[in-house]
Design an enzyme around this catalytic site. Sequence first.
Site, PDB file in Angstrom:
ATOM      1  N   SER A  10      -4.008   6.423   5.852  1.00 20.30           N
ATOM      2  CA  SER A  10      -3.537   5.337   6.502  1.00 20.30           C
ATOM      3  C   SER A  10      -4.542   4.664   7.447  1.00 20.30           C
ATOM      4  O   SER A  10      -5.260   5.302   8.279  1.00 20.30           O
ATOM      5  CB  SER A  10      -2.110   5.708   7.211  1.00 20.30           C
ATOM      6  OG  SER A  10      -1.739   4.640   8.038  1.00 20.30           O
ATOM      7  N   SER A  16       0.794  -1.320  -0.047  1.00 28.03           N
ATOM      8  CA  SER A  16      -0.064  -0.117   0.181  1.00 28.03           C
ATOM      9  C   SER A  16       0.760   1.378   0.075  1.00 28.03           C
ATOM     10  O   SER A  16       2.186   1.005   0.130  1.00 28.03           O
ATOM     11  CB  SER A  16      -0.723   0.075   1.359  1.00 28.03           C
ATOM     12  OG  SER A  16      -0.066   0.503   2.336  1.00 28.03           O
ATOM     13  N   SER A  30       0.291   3.644   2.505  1.00 31.04           N
ATOM     14  CA  SER A  30      -0.033   4.231   3.659  1.00 31.04           C
ATOM     15  C   SER A  30       1.394   4.723   4.248  1.00 31.04           C
ATOM     16  O   SER A  30       1.199   5.397   5.117  1.00 31.04           O
ATOM     17  CB  SER A  30      -0.668   3.257   4.710  1.00 31.04           C
ATOM     18  OG  SER A  30       0.270   2.074   4.905  1.00 31.04           O
ATOM     19  N   LYS A  66       3.935  -0.115  10.268  1.00 34.31           N
ATOM     20  CA  LYS A  66       3.450   1.192  10.549  1.00 34.31           C
ATOM     21  C   LYS A  66       4.554   1.807  11.277  1.00 34.31           C
ATOM     22  O   LYS A  66       5.418   1.132  11.903  1.00 34.31           O
ATOM     23  CB  LYS A  66       2.111   1.256  11.280  1.00 34.31           C
ATOM     24  CG  LYS A  66       0.994   0.830  10.580  1.00 34.31           C
ATOM     25  CD  LYS A  66       0.543   1.717   9.412  1.00 34.31           C
ATOM     26  CE  LYS A  66      -0.667   0.959   8.743  1.00 34.31           C
ATOM     27  NZ  LYS A  66      -1.138   1.631   7.501  1.00 34.31           N
TER      28      LYS A  66
END
Length: 302
Positions: A279, A119, A121, A178
């Site tokens: 996100s 992704s 994000s 993350k």
Amino acid sequence: MNRKPNKFIAAILGLLLQPFAFFYVARAKLAFAYMGAQLAVAILNMTYLRTFPVAATALAVSFALACAIHAYRLAKCYDVSRTRPTYSRWHGLLAVLALFVAIPFALRSFVAEPFRFPSGSMLPSIQPGSYLITQKWGYGNYGTFGLKLWQANLSAAVNRGDIMVFEFPPDPSIHYAKRVVGLPGDTVEYINKRLVINGKAVPSGKAASVDDQSGHSLQHERPGSVAHAVILKDDSPSVFPESVRDFPHRDQCAYSETGFRCRVPAEHYFMMGDNRDNSNDSRYWGFVPTPNIVGKVIHVFR
């Protein structure tokens, strides 16, 4: 009887299991040389040729064909007066194969493991499709390919600002990556796009425009010892309260139109993406328990 290796078996092994074709024809040095070449091809395909799939496929196919032809010729010209070593016979090949499967499996399970990040994000830090090399030793969650071998206590440090790979709390079969924003016991606030930890504003500053047409801006933040960039969209709120799930310890968070405030429980972490307004992170599905931590991202192959 000292039988010579079958040339067709050698060619098939050259196509499918390149180094083992040369173990089969009793050329151990060539097997290790081709192993190194195979690793180089894999790294090229993961990095420089990742955006050129046709070239990557052509390189992989050409390498396999070259191995097959080479192994075929060596088998065809094999000197039957030579005694074939144990590793070149079927039982020896099985033992070598088991060893070569066990070593990467152990390394992926306990030392370091690559993950593909799909992704956007974590833009601009991680591009979509990048490979993340993750340090696993010390983080207690050992296993690979969906198999969990051992769960141990955390012995390596998790610091604010680290990018961590972890099992997604609502579905542990999915791996997320993350940035750590809140440690156990921290109070994390994100009000009007300003990050505050334990009552102190995180040092930040606007760096540059990403896309004037879309209203995105690039900003530097320093939640830990190292600064990193985040992307903000000026007309987007700090959080969409209607998208927040009912997660464990939800009562430790308060949401408003301007943002949120969360107290991180013991043995949990608060994670956010660098592409702040695009996100799906702890703002919406909650805290990451310590046993869900897989490892720390130590290198990114773009």
